[in-house]
Structures are given as C-alpha cells and as structure tokens.
Design an enzyme around this catalytic site. Structure first.
Site, PDB file in Angstrom:
ATOM      1  NE  ARG A  18       4.606   1.730  -0.316  1.00 55.24           N
ATOM      2  CZ  ARG A  18       5.674   1.434   0.403  1.00 55.24           C
ATOM      3  NH1 ARG A  18       6.872   1.681  -0.070  1.00 55.24           N
ATOM      4  NH2 ARG A  18       5.561   0.898   1.595  1.00 55.24           N
ATOM      5  CE  LYS A  47      14.170 -10.397 -10.288  1.00 56.69           C
ATOM      6  NZ  LYS A  47      14.741  -9.777  -9.140  1.00 56.69           N
ATOM      7  CD1 TRP A  69      -0.281  -5.963  -3.514  1.00 55.07           C
ATOM      8  CD2 TRP A  69      -0.399  -6.710  -1.419  1.00 55.07           C
ATOM      9  NE1 TRP A  69       0.116  -7.276  -3.515  1.00 55.07           N
ATOM     10  CE2 TRP A  69       0.055  -7.758  -2.242  1.00 55.07           C
ATOM     11  CE3 TRP A  69      -0.548  -6.956  -0.054  1.00 55.07           C
ATOM     12  CZ2 TRP A  69       0.360  -9.020  -1.763  1.00 55.07           C
ATOM     13  CZ3 TRP A  69      -0.247  -8.218   0.429  1.00 55.07           C
ATOM     14  CH2 TRP A  69       0.209  -9.235  -0.424  1.00 55.07           C
ATOM     15  CD  GLU A  80      10.161 -10.863  -8.758  1.00 56.37           C
ATOM     16  OE1 GLU A  80       9.856  -9.940  -8.031  1.00 56.37           O
ATOM     17  OE2 GLU A  80      11.325 -10.998  -9.222  1.00 56.37           O
ATOM     18  CD  GLU A 130      17.535 -12.149  -8.269  1.00 53.46           C
ATOM     19  OE1 GLU A 130      17.016 -12.698  -7.291  1.00 53.46           O
ATOM     20  OE2 GLU A 130      17.097 -11.097  -8.760  1.00 53.46           O
ATOM     21  CG  HIS A 147      21.492 -36.606  -6.644  1.00 56.92           C
ATOM     22  ND1 HIS A 147      21.973 -37.818  -6.209  1.00 56.92           N
ATOM     23  CD2 HIS A 147      22.582 -35.883  -7.017  1.00 56.92           C
ATOM     24  CE1 HIS A 147      23.299 -37.824  -6.306  1.00 56.92           C
ATOM     25  NE2 HIS A 147      23.690 -36.650  -6.796  1.00 56.92           N
ATOM     26  CE  LYS A 175      11.506  -2.120  -5.649  1.00 62.88           C
ATOM     27  NZ  LYS A 175      12.229  -3.158  -6.395  1.00 62.88           N
ATOM     28  CG  ASN A 190       1.610   0.652   4.185  1.00 63.21           C
ATOM     29  OD1 ASN A 190       1.276  -0.518   4.027  1.00 63.21           O
ATOM     30  ND2 ASN A 190       2.845   1.079   3.989  1.00 63.21           N
ATOM     31  N   GLY A 191      -0.304  -1.122   6.430  1.00 60.32           N
ATOM     32  CA  GLY A 191       0.132  -2.027   7.493  1.00 60.32           C
ATOM     33  C   GLY A 191      -0.985  -2.994   7.812  1.00 60.32           C
ATOM     34  CB  CYS A 243      -0.939   0.099   1.187  1.00 58.92           C
ATOM     35  SG  CYS A 243      -2.008  -1.306   1.385  1.00 58.92           S
TER      36      CYS A 243
HETATM   37  C1  F6R Z   1      12.224  -9.722  -6.299  1.00 63.10           C
HETATM   38  C2  F6R Z   1      12.107  -8.764  -5.207  1.00 63.10           C
HETATM   39  C3  F6R Z   1      11.795  -9.299  -3.856  1.00 63.10           C
HETATM   40  C4  F6R Z   1      12.561  -8.477  -2.795  1.00 63.10           C
HETATM   41  C5  F6R Z   1      12.113  -8.911  -1.394  1.00 63.10           C
HETATM   42  C6  F6R Z   1      12.877  -8.168  -0.306  1.00 63.10           C
HETATM   43  O1  F6R Z   1      12.505  -9.077  -7.506  1.00 63.10           O
HETATM   44  O2  F6R Z   1      12.236  -7.591  -5.392  1.00 63.10           O
HETATM   45  O3  F6R Z   1      12.063 -10.653  -3.746  1.00 63.10           O
HETATM   46  O4  F6R Z   1      13.922  -8.684  -2.955  1.00 63.10           O
HETATM   47  O5  F6R Z   1      10.752  -8.649  -1.251  1.00 63.10           O
HETATM   48  O6  F6R Z   1      12.701  -6.792  -0.411  1.00 63.10           O
HETATM   49  P1  F6R Z   1      13.673  -5.788   0.328  1.00 63.10           P
HETATM   50  O7  F6R Z   1      15.013  -5.927  -0.280  1.00 63.10           O
HETATM   51  O8  F6R Z   1      13.072  -4.433   0.112  1.00 63.10           O
HETATM   52  O9  F6R Z   1      13.692  -6.198   1.779  1.00 63.10           O
END
Ligand code: F6R
Length: 612
Positions: A27, A491, A74, A494, A487, A510, A607, A100-101, A2
């Site tokens: 967000r 990506k 969100w 996502e 990673e 395995h 985010k 937010n929260g 949010c």
């Molecule tokens: C993936 C991504 C998330 C963040 C995770 C931690 O692309 O962005 O996996 O890495 O939510 O977020 P931070 O680094 O803000 O604690």
C-alpha cells in the site's frame, strides 16, 4: 494508500505491528513507523525507507508495550523523511496518531492551531490531528472515561477529506481509539487481544473474525472488549463477520513473487467467481440482485465506472452488455466521470468495478450517481469494502487476496463476473438466447483452458529475454482484443518501466504508424474470427517497416509471418480476454524480473488508491 496496523493485547506489540506492516507494504513503502505505550509514556520509532529498516532502529528490541499503532507510508504531503513519517504526536507528546487518507482542510486547521500556540515539525496533513485532539482534550472540563473519545470525536468533526485513524494516549494505557471516513480500516477480534489493519489479509493469521466500521463510527478497543459508537458517541451494536479466506492464500506459497503466484491462481479465481451462479441448464442467478424485466427494459443507459485495470475489465463488459442485452453502455474513468456532469437519472444503472473497493475516485463517482437517482451496483473483491457499503447492490469476484500491486487475477475475475452479469440481464430480458447458451458453456470451460494457457510460460519468458532492454513496445488489437491490448500495455509500463502504448489496429494508419521503425516490438492480440484477417493486414504493415512481432491468438494464422506466435485455446470472443491476457501478464512479469526490478512493489505505485 498507506497501510495502518494496530494491536492491543498481552503480547509485545512491536513484532506484531512490524509483521502486519510487512504484509501491508504493497500500500505504500517510502517510510514506516510504530508507536507503543511503554511504562514511561509513548515511544515513537520511525524512519524513511522500507518497513524492514525498522528492525535496525536502536532500542526497537527493548520495547515492552502491549498496545501500539503502526504505519507504512505512500507520501502525499511532504517528501519521504523521518519527520514526515508516522506515527505523529502532539506537542506535549500525549497523543500519537497514524493516518491513512488526506485531510483536505489541513492548512486552515494548521493555521488555527498555530494561532493557538501549537508548533509543527513536519510537512504532513496528519500532524494537525494529534494536536487538535490535544486542543479539545485540554478544553474539556469533564474528567470522565470518555474524555479522549470526545476529543477525537470533536477533532473528526473539524476534518474534511478522508481518514482512517488510530489513536493512543499516555493518559489511557489500556485503550486505543479508531475511526474511519472514506479510507479503509478493519478490526480483527482475537481472544484477549484485538487487531487493526487497513485490510484483512494482513491480520488473517491472527483471526478470521472482523468488524467493519461505517463512515464516522468510532471503536474504543481494550484487550478483551470493543465498544462501538456513532458520530455523536451514542453506543451502537456491531455484528462480527467471519472471513472464509485462509492465511495461506495471502502468502507466496513457494512462488518468487506474489504477482507470479496470482497469475497462476487464475484458474481457481475464475472457478470460485463462477461458483454456483452459472450452470448450462439453468438461468444464471445472483441472489443479491432483484432487477426485473421492466426495470432493465426501461434503462436508457448503463455506465461502467472504474479506474486502471478495473476500467479495462469494464471495456470488455461493455462489449457483452451491448451485444447480449442491447442496452447502450458507456465505460468511464472514475476520476473523469465524477467531474464531467454525466447524464444520469433513474433510468440509468451505474456499475462500479473495484478490486479493493476503496478507490477514492470510484467511491466518489458512486456517491454522485446515487445523488442523481441512479441505481448503483458495486463489483468488488473485498467483502465489506467501502464501495460495497455505499452501493445499492454488491456482487463479488472471489479471486482471494490480491497482494501484488499490478492486478492480474482480479482483472480476469472481473471480466468473468461481468460476462455472468450480462447473461443474467439477457436472461431476464429474454434476449440473445443462443449466444447466451454458448457463452455459458464457454465460461464453464475457462478454468481448464486457463490451465492450458499457462503452459506458454517458458516461451513467453524467452521472448521477454529478447526484448527486456527495449524503450518502447506497442500493443494492437481490434474489438475486444483492443481492450486486452490496453490492459497489457498498462501492465508492462507499471512493472517494467518500459514505455508501452496500445492502439486499435485499424487506427495505426491514422498516425501511430509514424512511430514504427526498424527493430521495434509490436504485440498483437487476435481472437475474434471476424476480425483476425484485418489485424493480420495491419501487422504486415508494421513488419514491412521492420517491427519484431509477437502474436497472441486462438486462430489459424500463418506462423511464418511473425517472430513468435503464442497459441491459446479457442473460446467465445466475449470472454477471450480471460485467456489472451495471461501470456502478456507473464511477459510483463518476466521483463521486470530480467531488469531486476521489484515486481510486486513497482516504484511510485500503491495497491489501493484511496486519495484523489
Ligand atoms: C493496475 C492496477 C490499477 C487498479 C486501479 C483500480 O495493475 O492494479 O490500475 O486497477 O488502481 O483499483 P481498484 O480495482 O482497487 O479500484
């Protein structure tokens, strides 16, 4: 999750609020709304859907109010709908709130308020807040200028969980109140006007001067003044902080999407993160840190704790800490760490990695480590973020604002900062002199080599075109390359919604090899000269079973064996993720584009994950 925005000044609030929300949409983006104080009382305009839908709401252009609060949601409690959208009001429509929260004890408070005659119209946890403010306001017999502030304070005392709250009231047309606990909120200081936002970039075009609130501190904003109070409403002083980022760095600057811009910003982000801390001829310096040789020698363990992509940066950090400093290092997912009763004492150093500095699980893990007596060190991209205020020490990546939900430049900046931290520890411990010298040289060359790596864009785009309709993609690697495989799989899923998995190449036999069938795509990363031959053998096993292969390497491999080979510059294998991840970031980006998806705002994600 949010995003919240607030404005108090002399201009019409609604366009400023909507503009701020558009910048915070990463967000959360399932509903949006604004509340302003108009001549005849509070006006609330909200609906489900994207922020831009607010422009179509009847009457939105007629709003004249110069004070307002706004929210992009969100969903946590209650599905996306107009009723569940913020701002919320109390039953008498006297107080309006955005939040937010998560209010964890909202059921209990809702029952208390229902027993006291209040009715609820949404399924949200937030709706209890304006009603509880109203309850305390009505109970207060003193009619002074702090009456609303007291009602907000009493409300916050009852709330369990996390919250960043903005409150306006029809009883006071010249003030706004804000408070936060474990959720982000910044106050931007203008000239005759003030701004609120969940993060700095959203209001960077209005001001560079910010105030940050600690947990349960209150701010009472008027047009030309901001008063701060502690938990018991004693006045406190706050220092204004000036932010160096410029507004342009939070804009797309000609790129189609933030993600593409941020991928291309990596040479600069790495250059800025290295800054003046590292030089070939001198010791690596962190002015913020004062770890002695005795302290580091006495450590039994380092924990690197984070979530998602930041955790993947931690995996690369583990390789470096253990090799250069010979200190046992474990990497933990924050949401697991906080509940698994980890073995922590004063001989443990806990390092927390978080781009946003607001991730709820990472903050909770940090608080736990502090309670258990460990020293805590935060690595964040956001100055003044919650995590940096909780930790004993903080160091920063200087990647600039990262807007796209999928993290790219923050990850590579975290890996380079962890490499420098490992060097700083090794130099303090007087360990691994030769390796450290070589690594320093390689780190300084990374920005140039990143520019070189980015030249693979067209070939990667072509490969993306070949595989964008696939259902499954596999990523393989060994050693540090396996961390990049993880990673890259994250990506891809996502932003392209393709199922992607990663395995250490040696594990294939395995079990996972059972999944390999004709035509499936297998992507492998090979940058460690000691391991390249072994990985090539594993890839041959999948080629035999009909797999299509993409190889990212800086080694001399036989290109004829594979479908596509992307050659990247050679570097020390400790920092190779900074280069090898780039083609795979681009691959995810172009596959998502081919599929016509919203690259910057993938479904179901936000985010900054400020809830558990
Ligand atoms: C993936 C991504 C998330 C963040 C995770 C931690 O692309 O962005 O996996 O890495 O939510 O977020 P931070 O680094 O803000 O604690």
């Amino acid at each position: 999750m949010c995003g919240i925005v607030g404005y108090i000044g002399t201009k019409k609030a609604s366009p400023i609020l909507i503009n701020g929300l558009l910048r915070l949409e990463y967000r959360g983006y399932d509903s949006a709304g604004i509340a302003t104080i108009e001549k005849d009382g509070l006006s609330i305009m909200k609906d489900k859907g994207r922020v831009k839908n607010l422009y179509n709401l009847p009457g939105i252009d007629d709003l004249e109010g110069t004070i307002g609060i706004a929210h992009t949601r969100w969903a946590t409690h209650g599905k996306p709908s107009k009723e569940n959208s913020h701002p919320h009001v109390d039953n008498s429509e006297s107080f309006s709130v955005v939040h937010n929260g998560i209010i964890e004890n909202y059921n209990e408070l809702r029952k208390f308020l229902t027993d006291n005659g209040y009715t609820f119209y949404s399924q949200t946890d937030t709706e209890i807040v304006p009603n509880l403010i109203h309850y305390y306001y009505n109970k207060d017999e003193n009619d002074d200028e702090q009456k609303i502030l007291r009602a907000v304070k009493n409300t916050c005392k009852d709330l369990k969980g996390s919250f960043a709250l903005e409150i306006i009231s029809k009883y006071d047309k010249d003030h706004m109140i804000v408070v936060r606990k474990d959720s982000p909120l910044v106050i931007g200081k203008g000239d005759g006007e003030n701004y609120i936002s969940s993060d700095i970039p959203a209001i960077l075009s209005f001001t560079r001067e910010f105030y940050l609130l600690n947990d349960l501190e209150f701010a009472l904003l008027s047009r030309d003044d901001i008063k701060f109070y502690d938990t018991d409403l004693n006045p406190i002083d706050k220092k204004v902080q000036t932010i160096e980022w410029n507004a342009a760095s939070a804009e797309k600057e000609g790129y189609e999407d933030y993600m593409l811009k941020e991928i291309h910003e990596q040479p600069t982000a790495i250059r800025e993160t290295i800054g003046a801390k590292l030089d070939e001829g001198t010791k690596c310096t962190f002015d913020e840190l004062d770890f002695t040789k005795d302290y580091l020698k006495g450590l039994h363990k380092i924990y690197l704790v984070a979530c998602g992509t930041a955790m993947h940066a931690g995996l690369a950090g583990k390789c470096m800490m253990e090799r250069l400093c010979r200190i046992p290092t474990e990497v933990d997912i924050a949401s697991e760490f906080r509940y698994r009763d980890p073995i922590i004492d004063d001989k443990t150093l806990c390092i927390f990695i978080s781009q946003s500095g607001e991730t709820a699980d990472t903050i909770a893990a940090l608080k736990l480590s502090k309670q258990k007596g460990a020293k805590t060190l935060a690595i964040s991209n956001v100055i003044g973020s919650s995590i940096t205020r909780e930790a004993d020490y903080s160091i920063y990546t200087h990647a600039g604002p990262e807007i796209a939900v999928a993290s790219t430049k923050a990850y590579t900046s975290q890996v380079v900062l962890l490499a420098m931290l490992a060097i700083y520890f090794a130099e303090t411990l007087e360990e691994s002199e030769v390796e450290v010298l070589n690594l320093k040289k390689e780190i300084l060359e990374l920005p140039k080599k990143l520019e070189e790596t980015l030249k693979c864009e067209e070939r990667i785009k072509a490969f993306g075109h070949r595989i964008y309709q696939e259902k499954d993609v596999f990523f393989l690697g060994r050693g540090i390359d396996e961390t990049v495989a993880r990673e890259s799989a994250l990506k891809l899923k996502e932003i392209s919604y393709i199922h992607a998995d990663s395995y250490p190449a040696g594990e294939l036999k395995h079990g996972p090899i059972a999944l390999i069938e004709n035509g499936i795509t297998v992507i492998s990363i090979m940058t460690d000269p000691k391991l390249v031959e072994k990985t090539v053998s594993n890839i041959q096993e999948v080629i035999t079973r009909g797999a299509k292969t993409l190889v990212i390497t800086n080694q001399d491999v036989d290109a004829k064996l594979f479908d596509t080979v992307i050659r990247i510059p050679e570097t020390d294998s400790f920092v190779s993720p900074i280069l090898s991840v780039v083609p795979l970031q681009l691959l995810s980006y172009y596959i998502s584009k081919e599929k016509g998806l919203d690259v910057d705002k993938p479904r179901n994600l936000a985010k900054s994950v400020t809830v558990e």
